[in-house]
Design an enzyme around this catalytic site. Structure first.
Site, PDB file in Angstrom:
ATOM      1  N   LYS A   1     -64.387 -43.475 -19.238  1.00 62.94           N
ATOM      2  CA  LYS A   1     -64.475 -42.042 -18.961  1.00 62.94           C
ATOM      3  C   LYS A   1     -63.067 -41.456 -18.804  1.00 62.94           C
ATOM      4  O   LYS A   1     -62.173 -42.113 -18.258  1.00 62.94           O
ATOM      5  CB  LYS A   1     -65.294 -41.836 -17.680  1.00 62.94           C
ATOM      6  CG  LYS A   1     -65.644 -40.379 -17.368  1.00 62.94           C
ATOM      7  CD  LYS A   1     -66.568 -40.307 -16.154  1.00 62.94           C
ATOM      8  CE  LYS A   1     -66.920 -38.869 -15.787  1.00 62.94           C
ATOM      9  NZ  LYS A   1     -67.814 -38.803 -14.607  1.00 62.94           N
TER      10      LYS A   1
ATOM     11  N   SER B   1     -71.869 -36.052 -15.197  1.00 64.03           N
ATOM     12  CA  SER B   1     -70.694 -35.750 -15.986  1.00 64.03           C
ATOM     13  C   SER B   1     -70.270 -36.864 -16.944  1.00 64.03           C
ATOM     14  O   SER B   1     -69.560 -36.580 -17.915  1.00 64.03           O
ATOM     15  CB  SER B   1     -69.539 -35.434 -15.034  1.00 64.03           C
ATOM     16  OG  SER B   1     -69.208 -36.569 -14.257  1.00 64.03           O
TER      17      SER B   1
ATOM     18  N   SER C   1     -73.444 -38.795 -11.483  1.00 68.00           N
ATOM     19  CA  SER C   1     -72.799 -38.686 -12.796  1.00 68.00           C
ATOM     20  C   SER C   1     -72.835 -39.940 -13.665  1.00 68.00           C
ATOM     21  O   SER C   1     -72.498 -39.884 -14.845  1.00 68.00           O
ATOM     22  CB  SER C   1     -71.353 -38.238 -12.634  1.00 68.00           C
ATOM     23  OG  SER C   1     -71.324 -36.857 -12.366  1.00 68.00           O
TER      24      SER C   1
END
Ligand SMILES: [Zn+2]
Lengths: 480, 500
Positions: B79, B154, B178
């Site tokens: 990420k 996210s 997330s």
């Protein structure tokens, strides 16, 4: 006419004497190239996290114990949020809600009846340093100082005059230095003080509105700023005006203070507990360990010097004026020198050398062992004090063993009575006038003649012998 | 054999046995990324040359007989809020465009030691604030199961990459769901570890007391293998747990055994939670409970404590912390400065840079966080939220006594269409109902696939466990996955070579 009383409280910031910064392992050394002592943590790079340097908590604990603070069992760090280019995270890690120590006290030296209460002591990190470069019209940031550990010591408004405030600062400074908490070099910014001043009519109890004075760079400036500000407030009140609660900036050159912009006064720092730093538990074992390793405080040393080493109160006080002198004294005595001899040499020759060299006592590179040897040679009549002075002067710039130096340069005292008698005789012969003067009753002439003999021996003549011989020979002149 | 259809540990096994070279796996994944990423927008950055050289480096070590880890040579994605020296780290924000960290996050160091091949950085909501990747400065990633739908967020880019076969596993971060919500939306298994188990050093903070890095993969077994690589006690993170060594020993074991019996395990099922969700989700989660029961577990009732308070408490705390964490992005070190910056006073300069550099959702949360910390509001909002958080933690501690895990939906429904709630932040926030408790309490929680709805979109279930007992959760889900095949389903777009 109404008389007023000045009420003063101080917020002292002091830089701790740790090797590394408060939340990372970068060095805290002063005066390095800009931005060479930085890492992701103190630069506040995204993702970097603080880890508390335990030495910081230990030094803070020392000061808390020495000022009788109550120790917060679980102390915590908070973030103080504000934007400024010298603050890379846009928040300073400080302590608001649970500072390490509270409710302490400090006794003043020259105002023994005044006990100043300490509101709190807390740990925090320093910010970077901004300089404006007029050539390029740019502001430059040096982050070396970012993350250098600080203690803030907040007093209650217990001080009543500039003299008391300066006494408080001097006492605190001495304590910080002797505890090994800070070197307190004001010129390097390692001791700074903001001053809260208010005034009230003599005899009343309620506190007046206070102002905070910033930007004083020396004790002198602090004294001046207090006197100036209290007078300003009194004048204002006498004219029927009102004191505004505000922060004022002292301008040492103009000897005046100026209110800072209201925007800077209305800061909301939005403190909240720093989630990156777990609370620090100060358990009894830790506190006990710090207590056991606590360095001797200046007043303890002072009384020990008087009782153990029979130094005068004056000497003991002078020698505990700064840690260096005390440690020089103690180490030299530990090398076998006589305490009275060491004390008089340090307060005499050592400090004199500093004054003429315009340097700090600790800048002289003479080692305690060498000093002890030198002093022992005087005590054992190996050299005269005059010779010792010149050897000492030589030692300031050279690493030598004073004993071999004296031997190799033939500086040992002349004790041989025949040699000395000859020397005295030839001086008297050459100084007819002085001999006459002496015989006519001028005692001073004798001192002159002794001086001449000493000079002739290049300071090596045993002064006691010389004194005796000069007297003897002069008496011989009296009877033709 | 389709390499991209293997699980991470299967591929690692083949590489370790020298049946496949690390470079072959790297080439396979590079080919997939090149064909599909332009459309899916799962990666914000990747670099073929960097991928190949890592694979060659790992192969050299393996050939020299070095033992790295069961995942050595397996390509994986990270990420974009986890600091890497190999790739820019931007948090999908304009503010950090071009920022190349001068240091690696601890998890990255751990992965590299384990022989991971890092393919690139995945798309996300800006600074991890969002649940759809719609707030990404570079536009949203698409759900490989249906490109009109969000992959979640996210960590949506990580989910899309793994689901579409562009990566065997990925790292996400989870502040309020997330990792778990995009895992549910993309049919993956994703673990939000116990707070402190995985180092946060190098994770660009959203909300420090809630953030955790964790794995997103195709099975619990893969997740366990990843946890084994990334977990460590880190002296650079003061909130890091000293439990990591013990954990590493047990987590791998938990998912490698056969004949898994759950006899004696107690799993709680909060009926009231099921009442609030889509029928398809309700049915899938109920069926999941039945599977656990068949495996020998006791299913017991449970009441979620303070359910109405969780989401508000979460947003108050997360936004407050974020307002501090993101204050450093002020245009001095990061972000764009205006051409006439030297004519502005400092406040105007900051205002300009921060207004221009952050997206709408980030600004919304920073303003909320700034507000609740302001003098006069701190006690009424922030402090109250902290107290509520304490109460939620205490009641979980109380109510979970004797219970191994709580079974819940991850979200009330499957992945919604893109931009469904664009103008209604509250509607978006409320979908975090089932995920935020794990962050508020620090407890581990794992999302795993439990079915496909009528629209062809995956549905996920979630287990919340005891602090530092992540291995139990991995074991439970692994047991479930030995009995079911939901986790093996792939979107049709994941087939090799087909453009997404
Ligand atoms: Zn540093």
């Amino acid at each position: 006419m109404t008389t007023y009383e000045t009420i003063i409280g101080l917020e002292v910031h002091t830089e701790l004497q740790t090797d590394s910064k408060i939340f990372c392992s970068c060095s805290t050394r002063f005066g390095q190239q800009p931005n060479t002592q930085c890492c992701p943590v103190c630069l506040g790079l995204p993702g970097a996290l603080p880890v508390l340097n335990r030495q910081v908590a230990e030094l803070a604990l020392r000061l808390c114990l020495a000022t009788d603070c109550s120790i917060t069992p679980v102390t915590r760090f908070d973030r103080k949020n504000y934007f400024y280019p010298d603050l890379p995270k846009a928040y300073q890690i400080s302590q608001l809600h649970e500072p390490i120590g509270r409710n302490g006290q400090l006794c003043l030296k020259d105002f023994p009846e005044r006990v100043v209460r300490i509101h709190e002591i807390h740990m925090e990190e320093d910010a970077g340093k901004l300089t404006h470069d007029p050539w390029s019209d740019q502001s430059l940031v040096d982050y070396n100082r970012c993350g250098v550990p600080l203690l803030e010591i907040v007093s209650e408004p217990d001080l009543r005059s500039a003299e008391e405030a300066l006494d408080y600062l001097a006492t605190l400074r001495k304590l910080l230095m002797f505890l090994g908490v800070s070197d307190c070099r004001m010129e390097q910014g390692s001791l700074r003080a903001d001053v809260n001043v208010s005034v009230r009519k003599t005899g009343t109890q309620a506190l007046g509105t206070r102002t905070e004075m910033k930007n004083m760079n020396s004790f002198k400036a602090i004294g001046r700023a207090i006197i100036h500000e209290s007078q300003r407030q009194i004048d204002l009140l006498n004219e029927g005006g009102m004191i505004l609660q505000e922060t004022r900036r002292w301008d040492e050159n103009k000897e005046m203070s100026f209110a800072m912009r209201s925007k800077e006064n209305a800061q909301d720092y939005r403190y909240f507990p720093d989630p990156d730093l777990p609370p620090v538990k100060l358990d009894k074992a830790w506190i006990d360990r710090v207590r056991q390793n606590m360095p001797e405080r200046p007043e303890q040393k002072q009384s020990r010097y008087q009782h153990e080493w029979r130094l005068s109160a004056y000497e003991a006080e002078q020698l505990t004026d700064e840690p260096f002198l005390a440690s020089l004294l103690e180490q030299t005595i530990a090398c076998g020198a006589n305490p009275a001899d060491v004390s008089s040499w340090i307060l005499g020759e050592w400090l004199q050398a500093c004054r003429s060299g315009n340097c700090d006592a600790s800048d002289l590179s003479v080692q305690p062992e060498s000093l002890a040897k030198l002093l022992e040679m005087i005590r054992n009549n190996v050299i005269t004090r005059t010779t010792a002075r010149s050897v000492f002067t030589y030692m300031l710039d050279h690493q030598i063993d004073p004993e071999s130096y004296v031997r190799e340069h033939g500086l040992a005292m002349v004790n041989d009575l025949d040699d000395l008698k000859q020397m005295v005789a030839s001086v008297l012969e050459a100084s007819e006038q002085s001999v006459k003067d002496y015989l006519a009753g001028k005692e001073k002439a004798k001192t002159y003649l002794i001086g001449q003999v000493m000079r002739k021996s290049r300071g090596k003549a045993n002064p006691a012998h010389v004194n005796k011989l000069v007297e003897e020979l002069l008496e011989q002149h009296r009877q033709p | 054999m389709q390499l991209t259809e293997l699980s991470a540990w299967q591929l690692g096994d083949l590489i370790r046995k020298k049946e496949i070279r690390a470079l072959d796996a790297a080439e396979a994944v590079v080919a997939e990324i090149k064909t599909k990423n332009e459309k899916l927008n799962a990666f914000l950055s990747y670099d073929e040359a960097v991928i190949r050289s890592q694979a060659e480096g790992v192969q050299e070590k393996l050939d020299a007989g070095q033992v790295l880890s069961p995942l050595a040579g397996v390509p994986m994605a990270v990420k974009d809020n986890i600091s890497t020296r190999l790739y820019p780290t931007t948090c999908a924000s304009d503010m950090l465009q071009g920022y190349l960290p001068p240091y690696d996050a601890t998890v990255i160091e751990n992965l590299q030691q384990a022989g991971a091949v890092i393919t690139g950085k995945t798309n996300m909501d800006e600074f991890a604030m969002g649940c759809s990747t719609e707030t990404s400065f570079r536009g949203p990633a698409l759900n490989p199961w249906n490109q009109g739908h969000t992959p979640g967020g996210s960590s949506g880019g990580s989910a899309a990459a793994v689901a579409a076969g562009l990566s065997w596993y990925a790292l996400g971060s989870d502040t309020g769901g997330s990792i778990r919500q995009p895992s549910a939306y993309c049919n993956l298994t994703g673990l939000k570890p116990s707070y402190g188990l995985v180092s946060r050093y190098g994770l660009i903070a959203y909300a420090s007391s809630l953030d955790q890095i964790g794995p997103m993969a195709r099975s619990a077994r893969d997740c366990a293998a990843v946890m084994d690589c990334i977990t460590s006690q880190d002296s650079k993170d003061s909130t890091s747990s000293d439990h990591s060594t013990a954990f590493k020993a047990s987590c791998y074991e938990a998912t490698t055994g056969f004949n898994i019996s759950l006899k004696g395990r107690k799993i709680a099922l909060p009926e009231q939670a099921l009442a609030q969700v889509d029928p398809a989700v309700r049915r899938a989660v109920s069926e999941t409970a039945a599977v656990f029961k068949d495996l020998g577990a006791d299913i017991v009732p449970f009441d979620l404590p303070y359910q109405d308070a969780s989401v508000p408490v979460y947003y108050l705390i997360a936004c407050a912390e974020a307002s501090g964490n993101l204050a450093r992005y002020d245009g001095v070190q990061y972000g764009r400065q205006p051409d006439n910056g030297h004519e502005m006073d400092l406040t105007a300069f900051y205002e300009h840079n921060r207004s221009a550099g952050f997206g709408k959702e980030v600004k919304r949360r920073l303003m909320l966080g700034t507000f609740v910390l302001s003098s006069g509001y701190y006690d009424a909002w922030y402090l109250k939220a902290l107290k509520m958080r304490r109460m939620i933690i205490d009641s979980y501690n109380e109510m979970m006594r004797g219970i191994d895990a709580v079974l819940m939906p991850v979200t009330p429904s499957a992945a919604p269409p893109l931009y469904q709630h664009e103008d209604d932040p509250l509607a978006r926030y409320i979908s975090d109902t089932f995920t935020v408790d794990a962050n508020l309490t620090g407890r581990p929680a794992i999302a795993f696939p439990c079915g496909i709805n009528a629209g062809g979109l995956p549905v996920g279930a979630q287990l919340t466990g005891h602090l530092l007992a992540d291995d139990i959760l991995l074991g439970l889900v692994h047991a479930y996955q030995t009995q079911t095949s939901h986790h093996e389903k792939r979107p049709s777009s994941a087939r090799k070579g087909e453009p997404a």
